[in-house]
Design an enzyme around this catalytic site. Structure first.
Site, PDB file in Angstrom:
ATOM      1  N   ALA B  13      15.410 -25.953  78.989  1.00 42.35           N
ATOM      2  CA  ALA B  13      14.839 -27.275  79.240  1.00 42.35           C
ATOM      3  C   ALA B  13      14.495 -27.939  77.919  1.00 42.35           C
ATOM      4  O   ALA B  13      14.309 -27.277  76.904  1.00 42.35           O
ATOM      5  CB  ALA B  13      13.586 -27.151  80.105  1.00 42.35           C
ATOM      6  N   CYS B  14      14.421 -29.247  77.981  1.00 43.82           N
ATOM      7  CA  CYS B  14      14.028 -30.050  76.844  1.00 43.82           C
ATOM      8  C   CYS B  14      12.683 -29.524  76.312  1.00 43.82           C
ATOM      9  O   CYS B  14      11.805 -29.240  77.117  1.00 43.82           O
ATOM     10  CB  CYS B  14      13.891 -31.485  77.310  1.00 43.82           C
ATOM     11  SG  CYS B  14      13.521 -32.626  76.012  1.00 43.82           S
TER      12      CYS B  14
END
Lengths: 375, 75
Positions: B13-14
């Site tokens: 994920a970011c």
């Protein structure tokens, strides 16, 4: 120093109370330009997180000493990283839990008014996206109008108040957000009403919402009178509740009016839009409290966070209701349209039951502002 | 497209796809190409913006199933 978690609810309270605070938005510039947390006294700084990977020293001089700082990103991951870096640099900051995703999904329930029989009308303000939905409550029963896909919020609210949801309405086939109406009706056994002219392609059964069909909520007679008001879509239907409130859907807003192009037929529907706003609504009582399905700018919020205004006041002050010249009106509603909402075609397909995206896809589809209005 | 190095950022994920991309880029010479595989949808806009701000060049991108692929030439 330290990092705090701030919920979307806490940010919503700050916006409603017009608190002064600082947002460091670490999304990319396009995302920030498109859509952000807005408020009367919010100061913004946009620096993408990927420009801060080597350190936050460069932006320290741009951060205020005397204001609360909230770091915001799309989902929260990057804002936690940046908040940690700022904390290590000696600052005390917060990050928005769940990021803009949570901001987009947060609903603030606000009481919008009392009904004559002792019932109540609640407005659910989706502050991050500008969507407004409603719950009409009377004698242990509830009707929901223009529900968002965050169906738990309404179901929990009804449960806490001991209400049975008996009717669910959509004023029109929405293009900017995914309706939770059908899901709520399925869960609760309530009747789901849609304007038939907007529902020609839907894949499920529904009750046709037509003028002259009153609906009673509770044991007392609380009439929800549909009022055919095309223009945003061909089926758009408003409601007069308790002879006191005009739920105007996406036709009439506080400081703007509905746009006629999202279902593809701008030219055909300009006449309908004008007729609804300048004739049908003009014949209604000026004392009706207008409760729209959207707000566009944060200035449209009242002190308590609700969005409402007397119809008479709108006829005086709303620019879109005061254009005598038909050519000029045509120009306003077609010549200067804002960009269409993100994924609006897919959203319409979803609301028709033609496609069934999963929750994550629905979230992505709804990213950004609503853009259903023209000013 | 021929890449000098492939970075697997699937499931991350970011901000991790970009954190890892930046690290991988540091190990390449100017003119070499990094191929990145990611599943975080946000990577699309962010990698494009990061590439620009970092003076690199996004040569191509593709979507295969739910995997996003990017080819970035180091500036």
């Amino acid at each position: 120093m330290s990092v705090h978690v701030m919920t979307a609810k806490e940010v919503a309270r700050k916006v409603i109370q017009k608190e002064s605070f600082f947002i460091l938005d670490v999304r990319n510039e396009d995302a920030f330009q498109d859509w952000k947390v807005e408020g009367d006294n919010i100061q913004h700084l946009n620096v993408p997180y990927f420009d801060l990977l080597d350190g936050v020293e460069e932006i320290l001089p741009q951060l205020p000493q005397d204001k609360e700082i909230v770091v915001v990103c799309a989902k929260e991951g990057s804002s936690i990283m940046v908040a940690d870096m700022l904390s290590e640099a000696g600052l005390t900051v917060s990050y928005l839990q769940g990021g803009m995703k949570a901001w987009s999904e947060y609903l603030e329930p606000v009481k919008a008014g009392d009904l004559k029989d002792g019932g109540e009308l609640y407005q659910f303000v989706r502050i991050g996206k500008g969507c407004l939905s409603y719950m009409v409550v009377s004698n242990g029963e509830a009707a929901i109008i223009d529900a968002t896909r965050m169906t738990d919020v309404y179901l929990d609210f009804a449960r806490e108040k001991g209400l049975k949801i008996t009717h669910v309405f959509d004023t029109h086939l929405h293009a900017d957000h995914i309706s939770g109406g059908r899901a709520i009706a399925e869960t609760t056994g309530a009747v789901y009403w849609l304007p038939p002219k907007d529902a020609e392609e839907v894949t499920f059964s529904y009750e046709p919402l037509e003028e002259g069909k009153g609906v009673t909520i509770g044991r007392t007679t609380l009439a929800i009178q549909p009022l055919y008001s095309p223009g945003h879509t061909v089926g758009s239907t408003s409601f007069i509740v308790d002879d006191a409130y005009l739920l105007s859907g996406d036709i009439l807003f506080i400081d703007s009016i509905g746009r006629p192009d999202l279902a593809g037929l701008a030219q055909d529907w300009i006449g309908d839009l004008r007729e609804t706003l300048y004739k049908r609504f003009k014949e209604l009582s000026n004392d009706l409290i207008v409760l729209p399905a959207h707000f566009m700018i944060i200035e449209e919020l009242n002190e308590d966070g609700s969005v409402s205004e007397k119809l008479g006041t709108l006829f005086e002050k709303n620019h879109g209701l005061n254009i005598e010249d038909e050519v000029e009106f045509r120009e306003l509603v077609t010549g200067n349209l804002p960009p269409q909402p993100n994924a609006y075609q897919e959203i319409r397909q979803t609301n028709m039951g033609k496609i069934a995206p999963d929750e994550e896809q629905q979230r992505e589809m709804e990213i950004g502002p609503n853009r259903c209005a023209v000013r | 497209m021929k890449a000098n190095k492939v970075l697997d950022a699937k499931g991350l994920a970011c901000p991790m796809p970009i954190v890892k991309t930046k690290k991988a880029m540091n190990e390449l010479e100017s003119g070499q190409v990094l191929e990145i595989h990611a599943t975080d949808k946000g990577a699309k806009a962010d990698l494009a913006a990061w590439t620009k701000s970092g003076g690199h060049e996004l040569l191509d991108q593709a979507e295969e199933g739910n995997v996003l692929k990017f080819w970035i030439k180091k500036g």
